[in-house]
Design a protein around this motif. Structure first.
Motif, PDB file in Angstrom:
ATOM      1  N   ASP A  99       5.486 125.545 -12.156  1.00 55.68           N
ATOM      2  CA  ASP A  99       5.183 127.159 -11.298  1.00 55.68           C
ATOM      3  C   ASP A  99       3.356 127.438 -11.165  1.00 55.68           C
ATOM      4  O   ASP A  99       2.395 128.457 -10.943  1.00 55.68           O
ATOM      5  CB  ASP A  99       5.727 128.109 -10.893  1.00 55.68           C
ATOM      6  CG  ASP A  99       6.777 127.045  -9.521  1.00 55.68           C
ATOM      7  OD1 ASP A  99       6.518 126.689  -8.826  1.00 55.68           O
ATOM      8  OD2 ASP A  99       8.153 127.469 -10.380  1.00 55.68           O
ATOM      9  N   GLU A 155       0.662 125.656 -10.586  1.00 59.06           N
ATOM     10  CA  GLU A 155       0.431 125.399  -9.492  1.00 59.06           C
ATOM     11  C   GLU A 155      -0.407 126.501  -9.444  1.00 59.06           C
ATOM     12  O   GLU A 155      -1.442 127.122  -7.816  1.00 59.06           O
ATOM     13  CB  GLU A 155       1.261 125.626  -7.783  1.00 59.06           C
ATOM     14  CG  GLU A 155       1.571 124.249  -8.351  1.00 59.06           C
ATOM     15  CD  GLU A 155       1.269 123.249  -7.956  1.00 59.06           C
ATOM     16  OE1 GLU A 155       0.104 123.519  -6.884  1.00 59.06           O
ATOM     17  OE2 GLU A 155       0.491 121.765  -8.570  1.00 59.06           O
ATOM     18  N   LEU A 156       0.094 128.153  -9.606  1.00 63.25           N
ATOM     19  CA  LEU A 156      -0.060 128.995  -9.719  1.00 63.25           C
ATOM     20  C   LEU A 156      -2.335 129.972 -10.360  1.00 63.25           C
ATOM     21  O   LEU A 156      -2.554 130.421  -9.740  1.00 63.25           O
ATOM     22  CB  LEU A 156       0.574 130.921 -10.290  1.00 63.25           C
ATOM     23  CG  LEU A 156       1.775 130.909 -10.326  1.00 63.25           C
ATOM     24  CD1 LEU A 156       2.507 132.322 -10.935  1.00 63.25           C
ATOM     25  CD2 LEU A 156       1.386 132.314  -8.467  1.00 63.25           C
ATOM     26  N   ALA A 174       0.506 129.118  -3.641  1.00 63.28           N
ATOM     27  CA  ALA A 174       1.877 128.804  -4.362  1.00 63.28           C
ATOM     28  C   ALA A 174       2.561 129.645  -4.725  1.00 63.28           C
ATOM     29  O   ALA A 174       4.012 129.868  -4.590  1.00 63.28           O
ATOM     30  CB  ALA A 174       1.297 128.592  -6.110  1.00 63.28           C
ATOM     31  N   THR A 180       4.474 129.223  -1.704  1.00 66.79           N
ATOM     32  CA  THR A 180       5.756 128.178  -2.071  1.00 66.79           C
ATOM     33  C   THR A 180       7.370 129.158  -3.092  1.00 66.79           C
ATOM     34  O   THR A 180       8.380 128.802  -2.795  1.00 66.79           O
ATOM     35  CB  THR A 180       5.669 127.034  -2.633  1.00 66.79           C
ATOM     36  OG1 THR A 180       4.702 126.491  -2.250  1.00 66.79           O
ATOM     37  CG2 THR A 180       6.760 125.883  -2.923  1.00 66.79           C
TER      38      THR A 180
END
Length: 220
Positions: free
Chosen positions: A6, A9-10, A17, A20
């Motif tokens: 995560d 993705e951030l 992100a 999500t």
């Protein structure tokens, strides 16, 4: 491991992100992310605290009262260097949760429909983004342990610039998170985020200034 994924993705696709995370992650995941975001930097600070004491540079060029205050403050920080990171963990947790609470109240007042647990989860992940600067903090800690004063001062300026950039980026992500989570306009999200952050900054600066003044008065 999903926390690391995560975080990546951030950094790569922050807006996607956040959506999500809002849809798939639990509140406990956000709380774990928030805890890591404050405990890992504190652990690095504890390592850096093993370094020797160095008085502030260029005290002779400062006015007498300013130089006295800087020296007293530096010695006080060194005396409490192992305790301050622990206090920092508690204070950071309180500030992040308080900011989330204020954002929630303002967003709901402005017509938002989101809930507080969902925002708290997103705030935890936004705080986790601060770990991007952790490698720089490790290098800074190593320089302190080596006693490289000049290199540490130069590198400390870089760390400060990165910290400011991360702070601004985290606030931008909080605006986007509040906008999507509460289904409000960007303008209202900015109002919900900037207000609490401004209050927190003012209070933090006031506490720092008050602490310095009280320390100088106590020493005199």
């Amino acid at each position: 491991m999903f926390l690391l994924a995560d975080l990546v993705e951030l950094v790569r696709r922050p807006f996607t992100a956040l959506r999500t995370i809002d849809a798939r992650r639990r509140l406990t995941d956000g709380l774990v992310a928030l805890t890591l975001s404050v405990t890992l930097p504190a652990a690095v600070a504890e390592v850096a605290a093993l370094g020797p004491f160095r008085p502030p540079a260029n005290l002779g060029s400062l006015p007498s009262l300013t130089a006295q205050g800087s020296d007293i403050y530096a010695r006080w920080v060194y005396m409490h260097r192992f305790v301050l990171p622990v206090y920092g963990i508690a204070i950071s947790l309180v500030l992040w949760i308080a900011a989330a609470g204020l954002i929630h109240v303002i967003a709901r007042t402005l017509g938002g429909r989101g809930d507080f647990p969902g925002l708290a989860k997103l705030v935890g992940y936004v705080a986790l983004l601060g770990l991007v600067a952790l490698p720089l903090a490790l290098v800074d800690a190593w320089l302190k342990l080596q006693g490289a004063s000049q290199a540490e001062a130069s590198f400390g300026q870089l760390v400060g610039l990165v910290a400011v950039a991360l702070f601004l980026w985290q606030n931008a992500l909080l605006v986007m998170a509040a906008r999507d989570h509460y289904a409000i306009s960007t303008e209202r999200a900015v109002a919900a985020v900037v207000g609490p952050i401004g209050v927190v900054i003012v209070l933090a600066l006031a506490l720092i200034i008050l602490g310095i003044i009280l320390t100088i008065v106590a020493q005199q």
